[in-house]
Design a protein around this motif. Structure first.
Motif, mmCIF file in Angstrom:
data_model
loop_
_atom_site.group_PDB
_atom_site.id
_atom_site.type_symbol
_atom_site.label_atom_id
_atom_site.label_comp_id
_atom_site.label_asym_id
_atom_site.label_seq_id
_atom_site.Cartn_x
_atom_site.Cartn_y
_atom_site.Cartn_z
ATOM 1 N N ALA A 115 23.562 -20.991 6.983
ATOM 2 C CA ALA A 115 23.390 -20.205 8.213
ATOM 3 C C ALA A 115 22.187 -20.730 9.006
ATOM 4 C CB ALA A 115 23.209 -18.728 7.880
ATOM 5 N N ALA A 116 21.108 -21.067 8.296
ATOM 6 C CA ALA A 116 19.918 -21.620 8.964
ATOM 7 C C ALA A 116 20.242 -22.950 9.625
ATOM 8 C CB ALA A 116 18.784 -21.786 7.950
ATOM 9 N N LEU A 117 21.017 -23.782 8.938
ATOM 10 C CA LEU A 117 21.422 -25.062 9.518
ATOM 11 C C LEU A 117 22.256 -24.840 10.773
ATOM 12 C CD1 LEU A 117 21.606 -28.149 9.478
ATOM 13 C CD2 LEU A 117 23.552 -27.922 7.893
ATOM 14 N N CYS A 118 23.136 -23.865 10.748
ATOM 15 C CA CYS A 118 23.943 -23.548 11.939
ATOM 16 C C CYS A 118 23.050 -23.130 13.104
ATOM 17 C CB CYS A 118 24.966 -22.457 11.622
ATOM 18 S SG CYS A 118 26.294 -23.029 10.532
ATOM 19 N N VAL A 119 22.045 -22.311 12.826
ATOM 20 C CA VAL A 119 21.093 -21.900 13.872
ATOM 21 C C VAL A 119 20.377 -23.126 14.419
ATOM 22 C CG1 VAL A 119 18.931 -20.643 14.297
ATOM 23 C CG2 VAL A 119 20.790 -19.547 13.041
ATOM 24 N N LEU A 120 19.970 -24.013 13.533
ATOM 25 C CA LEU A 120 19.279 -25.230 13.957
ATOM 26 C C LEU A 120 20.186 -26.104 14.820
ATOM 27 C CD1 LEU A 120 16.747 -26.970 13.824
ATOM 28 C CD2 LEU A 120 17.661 -27.975 11.724
ATOM 29 N N LEU A 121 21.438 -26.219 14.445
ATOM 30 C CA LEU A 121 22.380 -27.026 15.232
ATOM 31 C C LEU A 121 22.649 -26.383 16.596
ATOM 32 C CD1 LEU A 121 24.807 -28.212 12.419
ATOM 33 C CD2 LEU A 121 22.938 -29.498 13.518
ATOM 34 N N VAL A 122 22.668 -25.058 16.650
ATOM 35 C CA VAL A 122 22.792 -24.368 17.943
ATOM 36 C C VAL A 122 21.569 -24.678 18.804
ATOM 37 C CG1 VAL A 122 22.770 -22.084 19.074
ATOM 38 C CG2 VAL A 122 24.345 -22.534 17.169
ATOM 39 N N ALA A 123 20.391 -24.675 18.189
ATOM 40 C CA ALA A 123 19.166 -25.019 18.926
ATOM 41 C C ALA A 123 19.267 -26.444 19.472
ATOM 42 C CB ALA A 123 17.939 -24.877 18.028
#
Length: 169
Positions: A29-37
């Motif tokens: 989930a954190a990686l997904c947030v980072l990729l959205v950023a």
């Protein structure tokens, strides 16, 4: 406040969300947030240039959001023992120097140079390395060191262009 600047501001909000997720063992989930950023980083610049909405505020906040995001990610990776201490120190040093130098240049009224192609390539390599690290692929560290080397080369080119631009003024 235009759309590109709102996208940039969203990255500041995504930093604590990333940290909360990652430090609570929600790495995908954190990686997904980072990729959205990362996606908002691409979009804000594209929209700003394409629609003529480049602003002084955006040109200051965008690189700051990039640097703070990267500092947060490498700190989190260090805390979880995923990132070697040496890589953290080198990356953190460069990011902090870039933040401080940008602030000094801005407050002295000096002209700044947009990110160069090598700098953009470095960002892509960083994101690839971080993704590999999140997926527990050991090659991620090697990719990260390659990105670190490119980042210093990009910085040297940036500062040479900056010096030449401001010397000519």
């Amino acid at each position: 406040m235009n759309v590109p600047n709102m996208l940039t501001m969203s990255r500041f909000v995504l930093i604590p969300l990333f940290l909360i997720l990652y430090l609570n063992d929600q790495s995908i989930a954190a990686l997904c947030v980072l990729l959205v950023a990362g996606l908002t980083d691409i979009l804000d610049g594209y929209i700003a240039r394409r629609s003529g909405q480049v602003t002084l505020t955006g040109s200051m906040l965008d690189p700051l959001a990039d640097k703070l995001t990267m500092l947060s990610v490498i700190l989190a990776l260090l805390i979880k023992n995923v990132l070697p201490l040496a890589a953290f120190i080198v990356m953190a040093f460069r990011e902090l120097v870039m933040i401080i130098a940008s602030a000094i240049f801005h407050f002295r009224g000096l002209k700044t140079v947009p990110a160069n192609l090598l700098g953009k390539a470095t960002t892509v390599i960083y994101y690839a390395a971080i993704t590999l690290l999140f997926l527990e692929q050991s090659i991620g560290v090697d990719v990260l060191w390659f990105g670190i080397a490119l980042s210093f080369l990009a910085s040297i080119i940036y500062f040479m262009k900056f010096r030449n631009l401001n010397r000519a003024s």
